[in-house]
Design a protein around this motif. Structure first.
Motif, PDB file in Angstrom:
ATOM      1  N   ILE C 317      39.123  27.758  43.964  1.00  0.00           N
ATOM      2  CA  ILE C 317      40.485  27.229  44.091  1.00  0.00           C
ATOM      3  C   ILE C 317      40.784  26.317  42.903  1.00  0.00           C
ATOM      4  N   GLY C 318      39.776  25.510  42.505  1.00  0.00           N
ATOM      5  CA  GLY C 318      40.019  24.537  41.456  1.00  0.00           C
ATOM      6  C   GLY C 318      40.274  25.162  40.102  1.00  0.00           C
ATOM      7  N   LEU C 319      39.696  26.360  39.857  1.00  0.00           N
ATOM      8  CA  LEU C 319      39.926  26.975  38.552  1.00  0.00           C
ATOM      9  C   LEU C 319      41.369  27.430  38.412  1.00  0.00           C
ATOM     10  N   GLY C 320      41.977  27.823  39.537  1.00  0.00           N
ATOM     11  CA  GLY C 320      43.432  27.944  39.557  1.00  0.00           C
ATOM     12  C   GLY C 320      44.040  29.225  39.044  1.00  0.00           C
ATOM     13  N   THR C 321      43.263  30.182  38.543  1.00  0.00           N
ATOM     14  CA  THR C 321      43.880  31.454  38.165  1.00  0.00           C
ATOM     15  C   THR C 321      43.887  32.379  39.374  1.00  0.00           C
ATOM     16  N   GLN C 322      44.638  33.474  39.253  1.00  0.00           N
ATOM     17  CA  GLN C 322      44.757  34.386  40.395  1.00  0.00           C
ATOM     18  C   GLN C 322      43.397  34.973  40.754  1.00  0.00           C
ATOM     19  N   TYR C 323      42.644  35.362  39.722  1.00  0.00           N
ATOM     20  CA  TYR C 323      41.337  35.971  39.959  1.00  0.00           C
ATOM     21  C   TYR C 323      40.394  34.970  40.600  1.00  0.00           C
ATOM     22  N   ALA C 324      40.439  33.716  40.114  1.00  0.00           N
ATOM     23  CA  ALA C 324      39.518  32.703  40.618  1.00  0.00           C
ATOM     24  C   ALA C 324      39.814  32.367  42.068  1.00  0.00           C
ATOM     25  N   ILE C 325      41.103  32.230  42.409  1.00  0.00           N
ATOM     26  CA  ILE C 325      41.434  31.879  43.794  1.00  0.00           C
ATOM     27  C   ILE C 325      41.064  33.035  44.712  1.00  0.00           C
ATOM     28  N   THR C 326      41.303  34.265  44.250  1.00  0.00           N
ATOM     29  CA  THR C 326      40.889  35.412  45.057  1.00  0.00           C
ATOM     30  C   THR C 326      39.392  35.355  45.320  1.00  0.00           C
ATOM     31  N   ALA C 327      38.634  35.051  44.254  1.00  0.00           N
ATOM     32  CA  ALA C 327      37.184  34.971  44.409  1.00  0.00           C
ATOM     33  C   ALA C 327      36.806  33.884  45.394  1.00  0.00           C
ATOM     34  N   GLY C 328      37.490  32.724  45.306  1.00  0.00           N
ATOM     35  CA  GLY C 328      37.168  31.620  46.202  1.00  0.00           C
ATOM     36  C   GLY C 328      37.438  31.986  47.655  1.00  0.00           C
ATOM     37  N   ILE C 463      27.209  44.088  54.792  1.00  0.00           N
ATOM     38  CA  ILE C 463      26.905  45.218  53.904  1.00  0.00           C
ATOM     39  C   ILE C 463      28.188  45.950  53.521  1.00  0.00           C
ATOM     40  N   LEU C 464      29.091  46.079  54.513  1.00  0.00           N
ATOM     41  CA  LEU C 464      30.352  46.785  54.257  1.00  0.00           C
ATOM     42  C   LEU C 464      31.151  46.077  53.168  1.00  0.00           C
ATOM     43  N   LEU C 465      31.272  44.746  53.299  1.00  0.00           N
ATOM     44  CA  LEU C 465      32.028  43.995  52.299  1.00  0.00           C
ATOM     45  C   LEU C 465      31.308  44.000  50.962  1.00  0.00           C
ATOM     46  N   GLY C 466      29.969  44.124  50.991  1.00  0.00           N
ATOM     47  CA  GLY C 466      29.244  44.161  49.733  1.00  0.00           C
ATOM     48  C   GLY C 466      29.477  45.455  48.991  1.00  0.00           C
ATOM     49  N   VAL C 467      29.578  46.566  49.752  1.00  0.00           N
ATOM     50  CA  VAL C 467      29.730  47.857  49.079  1.00  0.00           C
ATOM     51  C   VAL C 467      31.191  48.109  48.730  1.00  0.00           C
ATOM     52  N   PHE C 468      32.084  47.765  49.663  1.00  0.00           N
ATOM     53  CA  PHE C 468      33.519  47.994  49.390  1.00  0.00           C
ATOM     54  C   PHE C 468      34.272  46.663  49.404  1.00  0.00           C
ATOM     55  N   PRO C 469      34.126  45.847  48.381  1.00  0.00           N
ATOM     56  CA  PRO C 469      34.848  44.568  48.410  1.00  0.00           C
ATOM     57  C   PRO C 469      36.353  44.745  48.259  1.00  0.00           C
ATOM     58  N   ASP C 470      36.772  45.902  47.731  1.00  0.00           N
ATOM     59  CA  ASP C 470      38.196  46.073  47.430  1.00  0.00           C
ATOM     60  C   ASP C 470      39.074  46.028  48.664  1.00  0.00           C
ATOM     61  N   ILE C 471      38.518  46.432  49.837  1.00  0.00           N
ATOM     62  CA  ILE C 471      39.374  46.453  51.018  1.00  0.00           C
ATOM     63  C   ILE C 471      39.891  45.058  51.341  1.00  0.00           C
ATOM     64  N   VAL C 472      39.178  44.022  50.930  1.00  0.00           N
ATOM     65  CA  VAL C 472      39.642  42.664  51.189  1.00  0.00           C
ATOM     66  C   VAL C 472      40.262  42.049  49.948  1.00  0.00           C
ATOM     67  N   THR C 473      39.608  42.219  48.806  1.00  0.00           N
ATOM     68  CA  THR C 473      40.058  41.476  47.625  1.00  0.00           C
ATOM     69  C   THR C 473      41.439  41.910  47.159  1.00  0.00           C
ATOM     70  N   ALA C 474      41.773  43.191  47.338  1.00  0.00           N
ATOM     71  CA  ALA C 474      43.096  43.631  46.878  1.00  0.00           C
ATOM     72  C   ALA C 474      44.190  42.887  47.636  1.00  0.00           C
ATOM     73  N   GLY C 475      44.038  42.807  48.977  1.00  0.00           N
ATOM     74  CA  GLY C 475      45.036  42.120  49.782  1.00  0.00           C
ATOM     75  C   GLY C 475      45.095  40.635  49.472  1.00  0.00           C
ATOM     76  N   ILE C 476      43.908  40.019  49.314  1.00  0.00           N
ATOM     77  CA  ILE C 476      43.896  38.582  49.026  1.00  0.00           C
ATOM     78  C   ILE C 476      44.555  38.321  47.681  1.00  0.00           C
ATOM     79  N   SER C 477      44.276  39.201  46.737  1.00  0.00           N
ATOM     80  CA  SER C 477      44.847  39.028  45.396  1.00  0.00           C
ATOM     81  C   SER C 477      46.371  39.073  45.458  1.00  0.00           C
ATOM     82  N   ASN C 478      46.905  39.998  46.273  1.00  0.00           N
ATOM     83  CA  ASN C 478      48.357  40.062  46.456  1.00  0.00           C
ATOM     84  C   ASN C 478      48.893  38.753  46.998  1.00  0.00           C
ATOM     85  N   PHE C 479      48.197  38.229  48.032  1.00  0.00           N
ATOM     86  CA  PHE C 479      48.624  36.966  48.641  1.00  0.00           C
ATOM     87  C   PHE C 479      48.636  35.856  47.610  1.00  0.00           C
ATOM     88  N   VAL C 480      47.555  35.788  46.807  1.00  0.00           N
ATOM     89  CA  VAL C 480      47.459  34.714  45.823  1.00  0.00           C
ATOM     90  C   VAL C 480      48.568  34.843  44.792  1.00  0.00           C
TER      91      VAL C 480
END
Lengths: 128, 111, 484, 93
Positions: C317-328, C463-480
């Motif tokens: 969150i502190g890094l503040g870019t879209q990618y960083a907040i998604t990662a957080g 394991i599911l989130l480890g293999v297919f992280p996109d199912i979550v990160t894409a949506g979170i990235s949109n939100f961010v």
């Protein structure tokens, strides 16, 4: 009349500071909790003071009052509404804290924080 | 030889950290890891100051490294400061509150 | 207007009330709690995204100043809320399930507190109103204290009282900060406040506005257990029943991200906000992991590890870019699951041996192979080993900090991951691989099936989130992208 | 031990003093820039609902907060009972 508001605001800040001092320096847990509840009350008083309007009226529409005149001259109702909620919150946390103190007082026989709430990690780590 | 003695003393002090009870070698090696980890990571975090000023970062890093290494063992000191007693927790909480508020209010625009 | 949005809070709330009122009827209460817990993850998945205005008061335009105001409390429901509430509901279901099968007689107040905590956290996540968030935050604090006090572990009352005393410094400070914001903007709706700040109605550089940041930030530190509150937070985890601790840490993570997102929306224009968040996150990572290395009580050890992992979220969150907040945020989701898995797994060991000191344990691999293997995978996931979910989020964080021009933070994050791994390997060795001490009496206790089931479900998600992280990160990235 | 305690107390006292100065200064500056904001909307809208605006705010605009308030009272009651031993887990019930 703005001085009234300033005085209330300063009182609230003073309550917060007194609370912080008593949190650190008083050893008796009951007194400490009383002091700490000052912080809560200070915050409440602060929010009440925000709702003050110099020269305003109570936010209750009396019979015969002009509505548009009332809208510009009544005090702000939102802070009062918020404070009623937060007073109840403060009272609830106070009740739970005092209940815990009651049980712990029966167990330790003292109200001193340095005895009652000292470091416990060593004692529990290796008890036979 | 002096360094060896110093490290030996460090291990002896770890023993106190885990008393009462026996001290296993897993615990001691864990503590030594923590010791090294805390020195390296604090020094590394001090390097972040280079975004403020490179000279300051170099100075702080050097001083911090010297201070930390000459003060080993650090972990017992850290652990005593972060024990479970309410007095210490309250002390650190209030100090942090005061530092945050003062820093932000008087110097928040400088960052 | 979607009627299911308030139901996400109301259903656990009503369930809590009914259970506490009718806890005399043991069997019926059990069935009812089970059914409600099963509903919790389903409701967010079934409902549509949207806004909900309580009382039907839609936003009004002030004709004098041309400012939009939200008179009523607003709930906003997007993908982020959906995924977090669904995960929280699933975790609540598993914890309630474990609890119901562990004890013959249900404790009404305890179930009440579990459901109430879930309801409070859900409300905090959904709400768009900063005072409403504060109310439910206080409910959450009381529920946490209750869950700890109910566990009847040694010194749990002392820890609960310490938590309350510290909390009654932390939360009034937050209230004071909210009061400052209310005074400056005249509203408690986050959208309104953010609009007022960005449109220049409030001077964002005025010290008074900055002070409100400081006070709310302090409240956030208390809520999320970052230093100086890391000792009390880990103490709270270690004094709760292990399945309760699994839920408590998820409450902490969710309240942390919900408050920090609100702060981010209001204060993101101030550079000092990001500096503060990054500073305390780094402090949390260093202190949390280094203290976890020296613990001999494994409940306390996971507590400190959980606090250390919170630092990663703050970093993103502190890094503040879209990618960083998604990662957080992705890291927050992973941490909820993985730490819960660890708490439940180690709770199974407590259940089987009645022992929490690692020095008195050993050789458990032969007795509980299933638990040990699942715990191993969970530990690897927490340390960030591919292809598990912790790896994906930590990799994203490292990349994000490199992209922002902070290679030191990347190195630090990797080092913290390695130290986490060391903590885990050390504990795993002393508990499972080392020869069994003679004094350790293993009564032929089986690990409850429900615990194995819960761990299995969580492991599948890891394991599911480890293999297919996109199912979550894409949506979170949109939100961010929406809040930036 | 006592010397470190003295230093601690001194430090805490000084820091709290600085905090109090900051707070007073902030409040002094704040008192001139208070903004009514949504309260004016409430003043205008609320008179159509009920004459007492504080009750309108509590029970209409922000009724959901009031629900939380009553829930917190209930929680406090239950937690107090729990602390005194009703509904504890495990053997100590």
């Amino acid at each position: 009349m703005a001085q009234t508001q300033l005085a209330i605001l300063f009182t609230s800040a003073a309550l917060v500071v007194i609370g912080l001092y008593s949190a650190i320096f008083i050893d008796n847990i009951i007194k400490k909790i009383i002091g700490i509840s000052f912080i809560e009350e200070g915050a409440n008083l602060f929010i009440v003071a925000i709702g003050y309007k110099p020269g305003g009226v109570v936010p209750i529409l009396m019979p015969g009052m002009d509505t548009s005149w009332f809208a510009t001259n009544a005090a702000y109702p939102l802070p009062f509404g918020l404070v009623l909620t937060s007073i109840v919150i403060g009272a609830s946390t106070l009740a739970v804290m005092l209940a815990l103190v009651m049980v712990l007082y029966r167990r330790y026989g003292t109200l001193s924080t340095s005895v009652m709430l000292a470091d416990t990690s060593k004692q529990e780590e290796y008890d036979e | 030889m002096k360094l060896y003695d110093q490290i030996f003393n460090v291990v002896k002090q770890f023993k106190k950290l885990f008393s009462p009870g026996p001290v296993t070698n897993a615990d001691v090696s864990g503590s030594i890891t923590a010791e090294i980890f805390i020195i390296v990571s604090l020094v590394l975090a001090a390097l972040l100051l280079r975004h403020v000023s490179v000279l300051l970062a170099g100075l702080v890093t050097l001083i911090l490294a010297v201070v930390l290494i000459s003060n080993i063992p650090l972990i017992p000191k850290f652990k005593i400061e972060q024990e479970d007693s309410l007095e210490k927790m309250l002390f650190y909480a209030v100090i942090t509150l005061a530092i945050i508020v003062t820093f932000i209010y008087w110097g928040g625009n400088l960052v | 207007m979607n009627e299911l949005i308030p139901l996400m809070v109301i259903v656990p709330l009503m369930a809590a009330l009914l259970i506490s009122a009718f806890s005399k009827f043991n069997k019926a209460t059990k069935v009812f709690a089970f059914v409600v817990a099963l509903c919790l993850p389903v409701i967010p998945i079934a409902s549509h995204y949207g806004l909900h205005y309580f009382g039907g008061y839609a936003p009004v335009m002030d004709n004098v100043t041309n400012v939009m105001y939200h008179p009523a409390i607003t709930y906003s429901f997007t993908f982020l809320q959906q995924i977090f509430i669904a995960m929280l509901g699933l975790l609540t279901f598993l914890v309630v399930f474990i609890y119901l099968t562990k004890y013959k007689k249900v404790s009404g107040p305890y179930l009440f507190l579990l459901f109430l905590g879930t309801a409070a956290v859900t409300a905090m996540l959904l709400t768009d109103d900063i005072f409403h968030m504060f109310v439910f935050f206080e409910i959450l604090a009381l529920a946490q204290v209750g869950i700890v006090a109910a566990s009847s572990i040694d010194y749990s009352y002392e820890m609960a009282l310490k938590y309350m005393v510290l909390g009654s410094i932390g939360s009034p400070m937050m209230l004071l900060g909210i009061g400052f914001l209310l005074a400056l903007t005249g509203s408690v709706n986050v959208t309104d406040i953010a609009a007022a700040v960005h449109n220049g109605l409030v001077d964002a550089t005025s010290p008074v506005f900055l002070l409100s940041l400081g006070l709310i930030f302090f409240g956030w530190l208390y809520a999320s257990g970052l230093p100086p509150f890391h000792t009390i937070k880990s103490g709270i985890y270690s004094k709760a029943e292990p399945h309760g601790a699994a839920l408590l840490q998820s409450f902490t993570v969710v309240s942390m991200i919900s408050i920090v997102l609100i702060m981010f929306r209001i204060y993101s224009s101030l550079p000092i906000f990001e500096v503060l968040v990054v500073f305390f996150s780094i402090l949390a990572m260093i202190l949390g992991v280094s203290l976890a290395l020296t613990q001999t009580d494994f409940r306390r050890m996971i507590g400190f590890l959980a606090v250390g992992e919170l630092g990663f979220i703050g970093l993103g969150i502190g890094l503040g870019t879209q990618y960083a907040i998604t990662a957080g945020l992705f890291q927050a989701l992973n941490e909820i699951i993985i730490t819960a898995l660890l708490f439940i797994g180690f709770g199974a060991i407590v259940n089987a041996t009645d022992e929490v000191d690692t020095r008195k344990l050993g050789g458990l691999l032969a007795y509980h192979p299933k638990v040990s293997i699942m715990l191993l995978i969970a530990g690897l996931a927490m340390a960030g080993v591919p292809p598990l979910s912790g790896f994906q989020s930590k990799l994203m964080l490292v990349q994000a900090s490199l992209n922002c021009g902070f290679p030191e933070i990347s190195i630090l994050a990797i080092m913290v991951s390695i130290a986490t791994f060391v903590v885990f390997v050390k504990t795993y060795y002393t508990m499972f691989l080392k020869p069994k001490p003679n004094e350790l009496e293993l009564e032929k206790k089986e690990v409850p099936r429900t615990m194995i089931f819960a761990m299995g479900v969580l492991l599948i998600i890891v394991i599911l989130l480890g293999v297919f992280p996109d199912i979550v990160t894409a949506g979170i990235s949109n939100f961010v992208g929406g809040i930036l | 031990m006592s010397s470190t305690n003295t230093i601690r107390n001194l430090l805490a006292a000084v820091m709290t003093a600085i905090f109090s100065v900051t707070l007073f200064d902030a409040i002094f500056h704040l008192s001139s820039i208070i903004n009514p904001g949504v309260s004016n909307i409430y003043n205008a809208l609320g008179t159509q609902i009920a004459p007492n605006l504080v009750t309108v705010v509590i029970f209409d605009f922000r009724a959901y907060d009031t629900l939380g308030e009553s829930i917190i009272l209930l929680t406090a009651g239950l937690v107090v009972l729990l602390i005194f031993g009703r509904g504890l887990l495990g053997d100590k019930q």
